[in-house]
Enzyme design. Sequence first.
Site, PDB file in Angstrom:
ATOM      1  N   ALA A 119       0.895  -1.121   0.082  1.00  0.00           N
ATOM      2  CA  ALA A 119      -0.120  -0.006  -0.003  1.00  0.00           C
ATOM      3  C   ALA A 119       0.779   1.348  -0.151  1.00  0.00           C
ATOM      4  O   ALA A 119       1.320   1.651   1.080  1.00  0.00           O
ATOM      5  CB  ALA A 119      -0.985  -0.191   1.360  1.00  0.00           C
ATOM      6  N   SER A 136       2.989   8.693  -8.983  1.00  0.00           N
ATOM      7  CA  SER A 136       4.247   8.588  -9.466  1.00  0.00           C
ATOM      8  C   SER A 136       5.575   9.346  -8.529  1.00  0.00           C
ATOM      9  O   SER A 136       6.637   9.078  -8.360  1.00  0.00           O
ATOM     10  CB  SER A 136       4.508   9.448 -10.457  1.00  0.00           C
ATOM     11  OG  SER A 136       3.927   8.700 -12.006  1.00  0.00           O
ATOM     12  N   ARG A 184      -4.488 -19.930 -41.007  1.00  0.00           N
ATOM     13  CA  ARG A 184      -5.233 -19.075 -41.803  1.00  0.00           C
ATOM     14  C   ARG A 184      -4.646 -18.845 -43.370  1.00  0.00           C
ATOM     15  O   ARG A 184      -3.476 -18.588 -43.421  1.00  0.00           O
ATOM     16  CB  ARG A 184      -5.128 -17.728 -41.534  1.00  0.00           C
ATOM     17  CG  ARG A 184      -6.008 -16.593 -41.895  1.00  0.00           C
ATOM     18  CD  ARG A 184      -7.497 -16.665 -41.746  1.00  0.00           C
ATOM     19  NE  ARG A 184      -8.247 -15.669 -42.260  1.00  0.00           N
ATOM     20  CZ  ARG A 184      -9.614 -15.495 -42.392  1.00  0.00           C
ATOM     21  NH1 ARG A 184     -10.217 -16.537 -41.558  1.00  0.00           N
ATOM     22  NH2 ARG A 184     -10.305 -14.602 -42.829  1.00  0.00           N
ATOM     23  N   GLU A 194       3.945   0.029 -10.493  1.00  0.00           N
ATOM     24  CA  GLU A 194       5.125  -0.062 -10.031  1.00  0.00           C
ATOM     25  C   GLU A 194       6.198   0.909 -11.046  1.00  0.00           C
ATOM     26  O   GLU A 194       7.414   0.441 -11.081  1.00  0.00           O
ATOM     27  CB  GLU A 194       5.639  -1.555 -10.111  1.00  0.00           C
ATOM     28  CG  GLU A 194       5.101  -2.288  -9.209  1.00  0.00           C
ATOM     29  CD  GLU A 194       5.227  -3.837  -9.054  1.00  0.00           C
ATOM     30  OE1 GLU A 194       6.698  -4.114  -8.872  1.00  0.00           O
ATOM     31  OE2 GLU A 194       4.612  -4.700  -8.866  1.00  0.00           O
TER      32      GLU A 194
END
Length: 378
Positions: A124, A132, A266, A362
């Site tokens: 947290a 940031s 394909r 992060e």
Amino acid sequence: MTDRSFLDWPFFEPRHRDLTAALDDWCIRHLPVDHGDVDTACRALVGMLGDGGWLIHSGAGHDERLDVRTLCLIRETLARHDGLADFAFAMQGLGMGAVSLFGTPRQREWLAQTRSGRAISAFALTEPGAGSDVAATATTATRAPEGWRIEGEKTLISNGGIADLYVLFARTGEAPGARGLSAFLVPADTPGLEIAERIEVIAPHPLARLRMQGMVLPEDALIGKAGDGFKLAMSVLDVFRPTVGAAALGFARRALDEALSRVKARRIQGQPLAELQMVQGHLADMALKIDASALLVYRAAWTKDRGAARITREAAMAKLHATEAAQEVIDMAVQLHGGDGVRHGSVVERLYREIRALRIYEGASDVQRVVIARSVLA
Ligand code: COS
């Protein structure tokens, strides 16, 4: 068949190759799980990963060091099979990273719970006004007769709402800015801690806003020294940022695998898509981006495992490159699938949603650029 030739690179030891093969086998037998209810799915995944013995690697127990290459290989492999499984594993590591690296023996006792899957952990740090810019953290921790009194809010907290344990950062005020923060270990049932809001995102996982009002913690909830919280958070992120790159790498490898199956099967104008040079050019770019990401991710992990005190620059490069490159690889895989690529429920459509947050959490890509530029200029 996914390219495994990178496992022969000199970054790895035989134990890494054995673990990756065993985990891949486990993933084939157990994943993906039903994501219908993400709380239920994540609790189940943490239990499964604990029972499988994989969470032992999420944080170092007594007399062990965290092996970052192992963390990265596990994240890469899980992400290739099921993004939510990677999330469940990663959060046990990031959540307890500060305890694993800096905790007291008493705090480290919790690792037995998180490494077995009996407790879920969360990190947290982020706040409504401090994403940031961690130095802008406004949640306060003031001295109280019983220990510490915490007031404030945290947001976008992964595992918020299902975690048993939070590592929470707050301002203790030893100095202004980055030098006045501290880290605390907070059991989820602490009075005064409340889940203020559950947050839904494009690739669903448990996420919440937390409110701390009159929350009192004992003296020994403090992790490390008062005032060291910022450096502690950054040291944890140095270890875990390459693992975010590793998860991105797992998503990208899966996207390439899916794209390869597609272009071989394909047919267009009487030949497989794979025969078209323009398609081959895209495949080459995808493979190149994947190998470049893997080199940066495992360079960072290997450098840390060799005993480097800090890998700030290597970690930032690994996270920045691997997450940005994975977004491009996955986008190309969607393109090669044509209309099927945007069909809800297809593998590449899921990867397209899952990769996006990795360029933000992060440390957003531009934060990584700031970190790299500072190291280049220094
Ligand atoms: N390891 C150890 N110490 C570190 C460190 C690291 N990786 N990075 C910085 N520090 C130290 C610095 O050496 C400095 O110490 P001194 O005060 O003793 O000189 C102190 O921490 C402050 O560092 P800095 O001046 O670089 O702080 P900034 O506020 O300028 O930090 C960035 C800027 C952007 C790099 C930082 O806030 C950051 O990484 N932000 C992203 C946060 C994030 O990842 N959020 C996501 C939350 S988890 S989903």
